[in-house]
Design a protein around this motif. Structure first.
Motif, mmCIF file in Angstrom:
data_model
loop_
_atom_site.group_PDB
_atom_site.id
_atom_site.type_symbol
_atom_site.label_atom_id
_atom_site.label_comp_id
_atom_site.label_asym_id
_atom_site.label_seq_id
_atom_site.Cartn_x
_atom_site.Cartn_y
_atom_site.Cartn_z
ATOM 1 N N GLN B 5 25.643 7.316 66.981
ATOM 2 C CA GLN B 5 26.509 8.509 66.843
ATOM 3 C C GLN B 5 26.380 9.365 65.795
ATOM 4 N N CYS B 6 25.433 10.487 65.809
ATOM 5 C CA CYS B 6 25.150 11.059 64.491
ATOM 6 C C CYS B 6 26.280 11.819 63.954
ATOM 7 N N PRO B 7 26.701 11.787 63.040
ATOM 8 C CA PRO B 7 27.879 12.689 62.485
ATOM 9 C C PRO B 7 27.549 14.270 62.633
ATOM 10 N N HIS B 8 26.342 14.599 62.619
ATOM 11 C CA HIS B 8 26.068 16.065 62.814
ATOM 12 C C HIS B 8 25.993 16.440 64.189
ATOM 13 N N CYS B 9 25.531 15.737 65.080
ATOM 14 C CA CYS B 9 24.834 15.703 66.463
ATOM 15 C C CYS B 9 25.509 15.218 67.798
ATOM 16 N N GLY B 10 26.209 14.315 67.069
ATOM 17 C CA GLY B 10 27.112 13.525 68.256
ATOM 18 C C GLY B 10 26.158 12.373 68.723
ATOM 19 N N PHE B 55 16.610 8.270 60.233
ATOM 20 C CA PHE B 55 16.236 9.676 60.006
ATOM 21 C C PHE B 55 16.401 10.289 61.418
ATOM 22 N N HIS B 56 17.306 11.592 61.451
ATOM 23 C CA HIS B 56 17.200 12.133 62.829
ATOM 24 C C HIS B 56 16.254 12.954 62.996
ATOM 25 N N VAL B 57 14.873 12.584 63.454
ATOM 26 C CA VAL B 57 14.003 13.422 63.227
ATOM 27 C C VAL B 57 13.924 14.509 64.258
ATOM 28 N N GLY B 59 16.694 15.869 65.472
ATOM 29 C CA GLY B 59 17.795 16.392 65.499
ATOM 30 C C GLY B 59 18.100 17.197 64.352
ATOM 31 N N CYS B 60 19.269 16.961 63.431
ATOM 32 C CA CYS B 60 19.644 17.269 62.207
ATOM 33 C C CYS B 60 18.667 17.229 61.128
ATOM 34 N N ARG B 61 17.803 16.316 61.387
ATOM 35 C CA ARG B 61 16.674 16.119 60.312
ATOM 36 C C ARG B 61 17.464 15.661 58.881
HETATM 37 ZN ZN LIG Z 1 21.688 14.443 63.762
#
Ligand SMILES: [Zn+2]
Ligand SMILES: Cc1cc2nc3c(=O)[nH]c(=O)nc-3n(C[C@H](O)[C@H](O)[C@H](O)COP(=O)(O)OP(=O)(O)OC[C@H]3O[C@@H](n4cnc5c(N)ncnc54)[C@H](O)[C@@H]3O)c2cc1C
Lengths: 420, 85
Positions: B5-10, B55-57, B59-61
């Motif tokens: 659950q990325c806080p930026h991308c869901g 690392f959300h490579v 996604g939001c990086r």
């Molecule tokens: Zn993200």
């Protein structure tokens, strides 16, 4: 050795036993846990059992217990893809694994148990100039150690594995390969059972369903262990638990440079024999061999994150299918029968960790990552030697735990990351 | 499949991320080589809950601090690496 006689296996025995309708005799005895042992080995995989066998056979040390929390071979030793080879990248690695191949060549005789070692040859494909260069390097290192290993051309590859596409059509064309005739596959369960049977016959106690729960250390020295079946006094404990190595070492206050990662493999339905050698492709993160029963066994690189869970994933299967079909489009209609995972104790330099630790009397034989089944015989022999002689021998000296603090790492990644 | 659950991308599949491993406190810049090597190589590699970096490579990086159970892969907390833990 009381009532358990080591059964002999032969065609005649199979026939008479089959008709007698009586159960096969027990292969080893169930023992009560003694209150003390000279040596306690943790982990009933190939490493723990081989160590027990060589302690008994080569050094007469038989007051030994192997503790296994589940059943023997339930860890990586019963889950691997059974590839045996010695064409590593470093001189210390090649030398070490070569000794294992030599021991495997005679193992069936030594243990009087058919381990089905088939030296069909091991072929690592190069899809780029740089991997061809690494292979030439490996071949030269191997030759210096007296190991049969050479770089071959696409037309030679075609002769050994006719179904591989050696044209420049594939996305990753085949430029050449490292060819290692002594490499092959083995029956992993038979190796585990063979060592267990032989060690038990020499007097070792193999305790299944017996979990180590604590290690007693007194002023820096091991004095005993606690198990799910009671305490044992001992001054020598050997950690042979692969994926669980860090948990066991922590009980003795020892930290290891290990991360536990799942590794998955899969097997297809059986088909007629068409693939003789073991084929590895580092660039495609995959390798394949065909068992004597006709199934194709596939493996890949470790899962992308650390875990103690052995659950399979769909990402693995889809990734595998994509890569394997790139290599062998003709098998696209074959069905996968099973997929499974085992735990791998990954080290930063893709070398094992064998030797003493800061806790006196506590030894490790771990860090076997995705490549440790083939090392069972040589590690068992060397660890037994170290326990009997008090210090690590020449073959295992480069693999001590202290190398990580000294900064003298081995550099085996180029030959160990995919081609187990 | 492991959902993070990325806080930026869901909610995103873990294959959009790279795993950076357990978070180990970094030594002082002037620490001796042995201390640095310990930091680089030694891992507690425990079971149960672990705080780790991803690392959300794709996604939001952004780097993320994730609490995950290593026996079950259950995730109970995900936050941006810069946020207070
Ligand atoms: Zn993200
Ligand atoms: C899918 C896969 C494919 C592989 N392919 C290859 C290959 O082709 N070639 C190759 O050489 N290697 C391969 N490997 C690696 C190889 O399987 C391992 O390196 C090797 O089996 C390790 O053997 P071991 O005896 O050290 O550990 P294991 O066989 O893992 O045994 C460790 C044992 O310790 C026991 N244990 C853990 N905790 C405790 C406790 N607290 N008390 C008592 N017992 C405990 C476990 O139950 C386990 O049985 C592969 C691994 C996997 C997962």
């Amino acid at each position: 050795m009381s009532d358990v006689k080591r059964p002999r296996y032969s065609a005649w025995k199979l026939l008479t036993q089959g008709f007698s309708k009586k159960p096969w005799p027990k292969v080893w005895e169930h023992h009560e846990l003694q209150s003390s042992y000279d040596v306690v080995i943790i982990g009933g995989g190939v490493h723990g059992l081989a160590t027990a066998y060589y302690l008994a056979r080569n050094h007469g040390i038989t007051n030994v217990a192997v503790l296994e929390k589940f059943y023997i071979g339930s860890g990586g030793s019963g889950r691997n893809t059974a590839i045996v080879r010695s064409n590593y990248l470093t001189p210390e690695g090649s030398r070490f694994y070569d000794r294992s191949v030599k021991l495997y060549e005679h193992l069936a005789q030594d243990l009087n148990f058919n381990v089905m070692f088939e030296q069909r040859g091991h072929m690592t494909l190069a899809h780029s100039d740089s991997s061809l260069r690494t292979m030439r390097w490996r071949a030269e290192v191997n030759k210096l150690e007296g190991i049969n290993s050479e770089v071959i051309t696409p037309s030679e590859i075609k002769k050994l594995a006719p179904f591989l596409d050696i044209t420049d059509h594939p996305r990753y064309p085949i430029h050449g390969a490292l060819w290692h005739p002594p490499g092959g596959i083995i029956r992993h369960d038979a190796v585990v059972w063979g060592y267990a049977r032989a060690a038990a016959a020499l007097g070792t106690h193999i305790h299944q369903d017996t979990e180590l729960t604590a290690i007693d250390v007194d002023s820096g020295r091991v004095i005993g262990v606690q198990t799910s079946r009671g305490p044992i006094a001992t001054r020598v404990v050997i950690n042979c638990t692969a994926g669980w190595a860090s948990l066991i070492s922590a009980m003795a206050g020892v930290t290891l440079p290990i991360t536990t990662r799942p590794l998955q493999a899969a097997v297809t339905e059986p088909v007629k024999k068409f693939l003789h050698p073991v084929i590895v492709s580092g660039s495609l993160h995959t390798y394949v061999s065909q068992t004597s029963r006709g199934e194709l066994v596939f493996g890949a690189s470790v899962d992308p994150f650390a875990s103690y869970s052995t659950r399979g994933s769909l990402e693995f299967t889809t990734g595998l299918a994509t890569h394997v079909l790139e290599l062998m489009p003709a098998i696209s209609n074959m069905r996968l029968l099973r997929q499974w995972a085992g735990l791998c104790d990954m080290t930063p330099d893709f070398g094992p960790i064998i030797g003493p630790t800061p806790a006196d009397g506590f030894y490790v034989d771990v860090g076997w990552g995705t490549y440790g089944f083939k090392a069972g015989p040589v590690a068992g022999e060397s660890v037994a030697d170290m326990i009997a002689n008090g210090q690590p021998g020449r073959l295992i000296e480069p693999f001590g735990l202290d190398r990580f603090e000294k900064g003298t790492l081995t550099a085996e990644k180029g030959a160990a990351a995919v081609g187990h | 499949m492991l959902l993070i659950q990325c806080p930026h991308c869901g909610d995103r599949n873990s294959d959009e991320f790279t795993f950076n491993g357990e978070i180990v406190p970094r030594p002082d810049a002037d620490a001796d080589p042995a201390t640095w090597r310990r930091y680089l190589y030694m891992k507690s590699n425990g079971d149960g809950w672990q705080t780790e970096r991803w690392f959300h490579v794709s996604g939001c990086r952004r780097f993320l601090r994730v609490e995950r159970n290593l026996d079950t892969n259950e995730i109970r907390d995900v936050r941006d690496y810069g946020d207070p833990s």
